[in-house]
Scaffold this motif. Structure first.
Motif, short mmCIF file in Angstrom:
data_model
loop_
_atom_site.label_atom_id
_atom_site.label_comp_id
_atom_site.label_asym_id
_atom_site.label_seq_id
_atom_site.Cartn_x
_atom_site.Cartn_y
_atom_site.Cartn_z
N ILE A 94 3.08 8.65 0.20
CA ILE A 94 3.40 9.68 -0.77
C ILE A 94 2.39 10.80 -0.55
CG2 ILE A 94 2.06 8.64 -2.63
CD1 ILE A 94 4.38 9.57 -4.50
N ASP A 95 2.91 11.98 -0.25
CA ASP A 95 2.05 13.11 0.13
C ASP A 95 1.08 12.73 1.24
OD1 ASP A 95 3.32 14.79 -1.59
OD2 ASP A 95 1.69 14.88 -3.06
N ASN A 96 1.58 11.99 2.23
CA ASN A 96 0.81 11.54 3.39
C ASN A 96 -0.34 10.60 3.05
OD1 ASN A 96 2.43 12.95 5.29
ND2 ASN A 96 1.38 14.84 4.70
N LYS A 97 -0.31 10.01 1.85
CA LYS A 97 -1.30 8.99 1.49
C LYS A 97 -0.61 7.63 1.60
CE LYS A 97 -3.52 12.03 -1.79
NZ LYS A 97 -3.73 12.33 -3.21
N PRO A 98 -1.24 6.67 2.28
CA PRO A 98 -0.62 5.35 2.41
C PRO A 98 -0.42 4.67 1.05
CG PRO A 98 -2.49 5.57 3.90
CD PRO A 98 -2.52 6.75 2.98
N THR A 99 0.77 4.15 0.85
CA THR A 99 1.11 3.38 -0.34
C THR A 99 2.05 2.26 0.10
OG1 THR A 99 3.01 4.76 -0.81
CG2 THR A 99 0.96 5.37 -1.90
N GLN A 100 2.27 1.31 -0.76
CA GLN A 100 3.25 0.28 -0.45
C GLN A 100 4.16 0.11 -1.65
OE1 GLN A 100 1.83 -3.39 1.25
NE2 GLN A 100 3.86 -4.26 1.30
N ASN A 101 5.20 0.95 -1.70
CA ASN A 101 6.32 0.82 -2.63
C ASN A 101 6.03 1.12 -4.09
OD1 ASN A 101 7.87 0.06 -0.37
ND2 ASN A 101 7.11 -2.02 -0.59
N ILE A 102 4.79 1.50 -4.42
CA ILE A 102 4.46 1.86 -5.79
C ILE A 102 3.27 2.84 -5.75
CG2 ILE A 102 2.91 -0.11 -6.19
CD1 ILE A 102 4.27 -0.21 -9.07
N ALA A 103 3.31 3.85 -6.65
CA ALA A 103 2.24 4.84 -6.66
C ALA A 103 2.10 5.42 -8.07
CB ALA A 103 2.53 5.95 -5.66
N ALA A 104 0.94 6.04 -8.33
CA ALA A 104 0.65 6.64 -9.64
C ALA A 104 0.33 8.11 -9.48
CB ALA A 104 -0.54 5.92 -10.27
N TRP A 105 0.85 8.93 -10.41
CA TRP A 105 0.55 10.37 -10.45
C TRP A 105 -0.16 10.67 -11.75
CZ3 TRP A 105 3.06 14.86 -12.88
CH2 TRP A 105 2.64 16.07 -12.33
N ASP A 106 -1.37 11.23 -11.68
CA ASP A 106 -2.18 11.50 -12.87
C ASP A 106 -2.00 12.91 -13.42
OD1 ASP A 106 -3.54 13.12 -11.08
OD2 ASP A 106 -5.38 11.92 -11.11
N GLY A 107 -1.04 13.63 -12.91
CA GLY A 107 -0.82 15.01 -13.32
C GLY A 107 -1.30 16.01 -12.30
N SER A 108 -2.10 15.55 -11.34
CA SER A 108 -2.56 16.45 -10.28
C SER A 108 -2.48 15.85 -8.89
CB SER A 108 -3.99 16.92 -10.56
OG SER A 108 -4.87 15.83 -10.59
N SER A 109 -2.57 14.52 -8.77
CA SER A 109 -2.48 13.92 -7.43
C SER A 109 -1.93 12.50 -7.53
CB SER A 109 -3.85 13.91 -6.75
OG SER A 109 -4.75 13.08 -7.45
N TRP A 110 -1.42 12.03 -6.39
CA TRP A 110 -0.85 10.69 -6.26
C TRP A 110 -1.90 9.73 -5.71
CZ3 TRP A 110 3.68 9.26 -8.20
CH2 TRP A 110 4.61 10.25 -8.49
N SER A 111 -1.81 8.47 -6.12
CA SER A 111 -2.69 7.44 -5.57
C SER A 111 -1.94 6.13 -5.47
CB SER A 111 -3.94 7.26 -6.44
OG SER A 111 -3.57 6.88 -7.75
N ALA A 112 -2.40 5.28 -4.56
CA ALA A 112 -1.85 3.94 -4.41
C ALA A 112 -2.37 3.08 -5.55
CB ALA A 112 -2.26 3.35 -3.07
N LEU A 113 -1.62 2.05 -5.90
CA LEU A 113 -2.09 1.05 -6.86
C LEU A 113 -2.47 -0.19 -6.06
CD1 LEU A 113 0.46 1.42 -9.79
CD2 LEU A 113 -1.88 2.23 -9.69
N GLY A 114 -3.73 -0.29 -5.72
CA GLY A 114 -4.22 -1.41 -4.93
C GLY A 114 -3.51 -1.49 -3.60
N GLU A 115 -3.18 -2.72 -3.22
CA GLU A 115 -2.47 -2.96 -1.96
C GLU A 115 -0.98 -2.69 -2.07
OE1 GLU A 115 -3.87 -3.87 1.04
OE2 GLU A 115 -5.75 -3.45 -0.02
N GLY A 116 -0.52 -2.35 -3.28
CA GLY A 116 0.91 -2.11 -3.47
C GLY A 116 1.67 -3.41 -3.64
N ILE A 117 2.98 -3.33 -3.44
CA ILE A 117 3.86 -4.48 -3.62
C ILE A 117 4.76 -4.60 -2.41
CG2 ILE A 117 5.76 -5.39 -5.03
CD1 ILE A 117 4.42 -4.13 -7.44
#
Length: 168
Positions: A94-117
């Motif tokens: 998501i936005d070129n950040k590695p994630t695995q099928n789940i991500a969080a947006w805090d109002g300004s940027s996306w982040s992975a939730l741990g190792e994902g699912i």
């Protein structure tokens, strides 16, 4: 390619469409419209396109708040606790950040939730302040809860062959 009837809001001669939302329709097949506190998050299926926009209506304007890629490049669902949007589906970036099928947006940027699912995330819910995610991987149904830093696995509680499509 999508037929016009597959796009959100597209109805021939739609005189009920509010101009405050801009031109009717989303550019791809809409998989969900998720509302929370006057905001709408629109998720789409863009495959085979290499990237899929995530769009948010903030009450006045449409904003592109990110783009999914990898996997099928689809967000199946979204949920908000009032400060953070969580999306789940089948994607690896998501936005070129590695994630695995789940991500969080805090109002300004996306982040992975741990190792994902692993596998596809088909359902999300909050219960007593805890995020739960359900889906399917190659070994069967997946049911996990987020403890703030890692995922706790509850998949053994789900009967084999069961497909979880919704959580309440």
């Amino acid at each position: 390619s999508c037929r016009p009837a597959d796009r959100a809001g597209v109805v021939p001669d739609d005189r009920h469409w509010s101009p405050q939302f801009g031109p009717p329709g989303a550019p791809h097949l809409v998989t969900g419209i998720h509302a929370h506190e006057g905001k709408l998050l629109v998720t789409q299926l863009c495959s085979p396109a290499p990237s899929c926009p995530i769009q948010l209506w903030d009450g006045q304007h449409w904003l592109e708040i990110g783009a999914l890629s990898g996997g099928i490049g689809i967000s199946q669902n979204a949920i908000s606790d009032g400060t953070t949007w969580i999306i789940g589906g089948h994607f690896t970036n998501i936005d070129n950040k590695p994630t695995q099928n789940i991500a969080a947006w805090d109002g300004s940027s996306w982040s992975a939730l741990g190792e994902g699912i692993s596998g596809i995330v088909l359902a999300l819910t909050w219960h007593n302040g805890t995020l739960f995610a359900a889906g399917q991987d190659a070994s069967g149904p997946v049911l996990k809860s987020w403890n703030g830093s890692t995922w706790d696995d509850h998949s053994a509680l789900v009967a084999g062959g069961t497909r979880i499509l919704a959580l309440a």
